[in-house]
Write an enzyme that holds these catalytic residues in place. Sequence first.
Site, mmCIF file in Angstrom:
data_model
loop_
_atom_site.group_PDB
_atom_site.id
_atom_site.type_symbol
_atom_site.label_atom_id
_atom_site.label_comp_id
_atom_site.label_asym_id
_atom_site.label_seq_id
_atom_site.Cartn_x
_atom_site.Cartn_y
_atom_site.Cartn_z
ATOM 1 N N CYS A 104 -0.398 7.624 9.973
ATOM 2 C CA CYS A 104 -0.475 8.372 8.721
ATOM 3 C C CYS A 104 0.939 8.762 8.334
ATOM 4 C CB CYS A 104 -1.350 9.612 8.862
ATOM 5 S SG CYS A 104 -1.359 10.633 7.360
ATOM 6 N N MET A 317 -0.720 7.109 0.155
ATOM 7 C CA MET A 317 -0.502 7.205 1.585
ATOM 8 C C MET A 317 0.964 6.905 1.880
ATOM 9 S SD MET A 317 -3.362 5.567 0.448
ATOM 10 C CE MET A 317 -3.450 3.849 0.934
#
Length: 394
Positions: A104, A317
């Site tokens: 992430c 993201m």
Amino acid sequence: MPHPPQLRIPATYMRGGTSKGVFFRLQDLPEASQVPGAARDSLLMRVIGSPDPYGKHTDGMGGATSSTSKCVIVSKSSKPDHDVDYLYGQVSIDQPFVDWSGNCGNLSAAVGPFAIDAGLVDPDRVPRDGTAIIRIWQANIGKTIIAHVPMTDGQVQETGDFELDGVTFPAAEIQLEFVDPSDEGEGGGAMFPTGQLVDELEVPGVGSLRATMINAGIPTIFLDAADLGYTGTELQDAINGDPQALARFEAIRAHGAVRMGLIERIEQAASRQHTPKVAFVAPPADYTSSSGKRIAASDIDLLVRALSMGKLHHAMMGTAAVAIGTAASIPGTLVHAAAGGGDRDAVRFGHPSGTLRVGARAVQVDGRWTVTSAVMSRSARVLMEGAVRVLPAV
């Protein structure tokens, strides 16, 4: 029937970039959860509140979106010249599994501050004032991230005037450098696992689509918005409120995953929701972001919309931003074409919440594309710290 008390596990709830997650020190987890396996996965699912057929995460710390169903485990690094090891788990909202297949990028911004506060970094490496340079080993993908964490009076500085589209309030800027972010791939492939900058991706029931499939930051499938009937200015409701569109994107993702060598069979995509990502690109255009902010075509190089865990992401993201920056610097990709071509080592793109700039420079070495680093700015802060309560495993 006995009623065992809940476990109390030290934890910190943090925002990193446009995501939120529950952070743990490895040493604070129950012994059975300090190693990979069913015990760890079950614990993290219960912390988040998954699987939840209601899709709300009412009985857990999750927020029932791909940006908020996340857990992070940090420990002192086992790697030379690194400060900490960072392991990321994307918890499925409605299915009983944790996806460990990728990183992430947004929560990467919170790892350095957490590690400093948690006493996992050698104090000699942390200045009282200035910038702490924290070398992070991203254990999911085996890559190095360098975080530049501001320090004031011996504490991590969280307040500041850095604004990040997709985050309501300003905070201190944290610069992230993703070192050698191109992924050699699980099958030993290259940055472009098919060997092509653009492929014709055949998807039954959808048709043949031009696609740039890249392993950089995170495996990503880039499509041309016009080929899908989109403009690239779409906001979340336009995609997430259309079940047929979501099913089409999932079919594209599954068949792209096979072409990229990430899975062997289409059916395996259901248990690998975190990767690959699917995104569509378009040339710059004026649009209004989800906050009502007007974005001018002259302020961006291209438009990008990306899906995460089966839904259009509210912003972007961080790992996908690395893929965008890398692909934008390589002539012949769909991303480079949408950005107008030319020679570039940075790109500013428009996403549903606003804009983001990412720097990356790709070069060809012996006929293969590679990128030495990608750089972007994020922010992070502690939202709550103390302990989570979870039922013991039965």
